[in-house]
Design an enzyme around this catalytic site. Structure first.
Site, short mmCIF file in Angstrom:
data_model
loop_
_atom_site.label_atom_id
_atom_site.label_comp_id
_atom_site.label_asym_id
_atom_site.label_seq_id
_atom_site.Cartn_x
_atom_site.Cartn_y
_atom_site.Cartn_z
N ALA A 107 -2.54 -10.30 11.29
CA ALA A 107 -2.98 -11.15 10.19
C ALA A 107 -4.36 -11.78 10.32
O ALA A 107 -4.95 -12.13 9.30
CB ALA A 107 -1.95 -12.27 9.98
N GLY A 110 -6.97 -14.01 8.37
CA GLY A 110 -6.10 -14.68 7.41
C GLY A 110 -6.27 -14.31 5.95
O GLY A 110 -5.58 -14.87 5.10
N GLY A 111 -7.18 -13.38 5.63
CA GLY A 111 -7.42 -13.04 4.24
C GLY A 111 -6.17 -12.57 3.52
O GLY A 111 -5.83 -13.06 2.43
N CYS A 227 -8.82 0.17 6.89
CA CYS A 227 -10.16 0.18 6.29
C CYS A 227 -10.91 1.39 6.81
O CYS A 227 -12.02 1.28 7.33
CB CYS A 227 -10.91 -1.13 6.57
SG CYS A 227 -11.11 -1.53 8.31
#
Length: 459
Positions: A107, A110-111, A227
């Site tokens: 996590a 925290g986005g 990503c």
């Protein structure tokens, strides 16, 4: 941009005629985007360009000095890459207003956890985990600022969650990856890229997925994202989850004009974000449902034993939060906490198996007869602002406070005072008359001395 030759050889065939457009997009500046906290800010007041797949996401025309906007520190918005906001579309489609237990496994910072917190119901529980302790502390800080009360931050290896068999309705694995999608934002990602690292990441991702899988209940959802662009870490891993872990890949509703690219492998629903087709960075996402049935012989943990409280929480401190009748108050070490009554047994269960960094709303602690309110309380969506005298700060005063500098407050009563900026809580001071003791957390303070001459306004 000097891309690794092997990366070009692997990626160019995936894009075909689009390769040159893709390569050109990597030379362009990265878009700047934020996501508003709808529990603190009316999203309809934002006049910036919206992110198509996230109603709370917006693009900014340029990158401001975010550090010197007090509303960022108040948890009114999060600076988040637009492509990754697609997670909100999945939650909207498959969760809605259900009461669920959600794990964000990887996590930090925290986005995606703050996105989940803003998307799920007030009856839901969010567990945000980070395996690296220093990053877990940053995660805890960002979630405290966001103010969602039903959250537990943990510092555990993915394998530790296997003990919580069938506990979670949703598990997000935003897996550590080779980072190809971050090439234009992070030059270091290019230097660190190699085929060997892609292989290593794929194997690590599969280990993480296998380790956490038992904690997902039958019929529950796993959201898998990276990503990066390659098939190895993306579609091939989705196929691996389906075949090895017994799951069904699910479709997500998208609009044609969003520019989201479909899966590059037939028969596997997945969603790709390429910077030449969308306003954002490289991103991959898929959602799968766990099939089969839960084990009826699942071992249950006994609730962690709590030590008797050394003190009694005063009625005044209980009134610091709204909806206090539906919350339980308890002491952990020297601090007092509040947590949703219906979810508190789950917190006890989690404590039996995991290392907890933070939980619920920390109200504060006693020092002598003095109850010192905690920063978590100031940030919480449960805070009853009427419980404290309030002092509205100018931008200059707010920056001084956030730098943990001494403050002089005129015409304010002695005692604990809630400081606000544009009516948004920033934290507490203790006014002792000739000065006010700054209670902002030392580890949260603004360290930069490059203070702009004019007020920074983002929203």
């Amino acid at each position: 941009m000097d891309l690794p030759i092997t990366f070009i050889q692997r990626t160019r065939p995936l894009l075909g005629e689009e390769w040159e457009d893709f390569k050109k997009s990597l030379e362009e500046p990265s878009p700047v985007s934020i996501r508003l906290n709808s529990k603190k800010i009316d999203v309809n007041t934002c006049i910036e360009e919206g992110v198509a797949w996230c109603s709370k996401g917006f693009y900014l025309p340029k990158r401001p000095q975010f550090t010197f906007d007090p509303l960022l520190h108040a948890g009114c918005y999060y600076v988040q890459e637009a492509s990754s906001m697609f997670i909100s579309q999945i939650l909207k489609q498959y969760i809605g207003n259900e009461a669920v237990k959600v794990l964000d496994l990887c996590a930090a910072p925290g986005g995606k956890s703050t996105l989940i917190a803003d998307a799920i119901s007030n009856e839901s529980l969010l567990v945000s985990n980070e395996v690296i302790r220093s990053r877990a502390n940053i995660l805890s800080e960002n979630l405290a600022k966001w103010g969602f009360p039903n959250v537990v931050v943990t510092n555990n290896d993915p394998a530790d969650f296997a003990k919580l068999e069938g506990f979670f309705d949703v598990v997000l694995v935003d897996a550590p990856c080779s980072g190809e999608g971050m090439f234009r934002k992070d030059a270091g990602a290019i230097n660190e890229w190699s085929e060997a690292n892609v292989k290593l990441c794929k194997e690590r991702q599969q280990r993480i997925l296998r380790d956490v899988w038992p904690s997902l209940k039958a019929g529950g959802l796993i959201i898998y994202s990276t990503c990066t662009y390659n098939l190895d870490e993306n579609e091939q891993n989705v196929q691996w989850i389906s075949e090895e872990l017994d799951a069904e890949a699910l479709p997500v509703d998208i609009e044609p004009d969003w520019g989201v690219n479909p899966s590059l492998m037939n028969g596997i629903p997945a969603y790709r974000f390429f910077p030449h087709k969308i306003k954002g960075e490289g991103f991959f996402c898929a959602v799968l449902r766990k099939t089969g049935e839960d084990n009826p012989k699942t071992r249950k943990f006994k609730p962690a034993k709590e030590k008797p409280s050394k003190t009694t929480l005063s009625a005044e401190a209980r009134d610091y939060i709204k909806d206090k009748e539906n919350h339980i108050y308890y002491q952990n070490k020297d601090s007092w906490y509040a947590f949703n009554k219906s979810l508190y047994p789950d917190v006890q269960y989690l404590k039996s198996a995991l290392h907890i960094i933070s939980e619920g709303v920390c109200l504060g602690e006693y020092k002598g007869k003095d109850f010192i309110p905690n920063q978590s309380l100031a940030m919480s969506q449960l805070l009853d602002k009427g419980a404290f005298p309030i002092c509205e700060l100018s931008w200059e005063q707010a920056i001084s406070y956030l730098r943990k500098e001494a403050l002089m407050l005129d015409n304010q009563p002695k005692g604990y005072i809630l400081l606000t900026y544009k009516d948004m809580p920033l934290g507490f001071v203790k006014n002792i008359g000739n000065r006010a003791n700054n209670l902002y957390p030392q580890e949260w303070r603004i360290r930069s001395a490059d203070i702009p001459r004019e007020e920074v306004r983002v929203i």
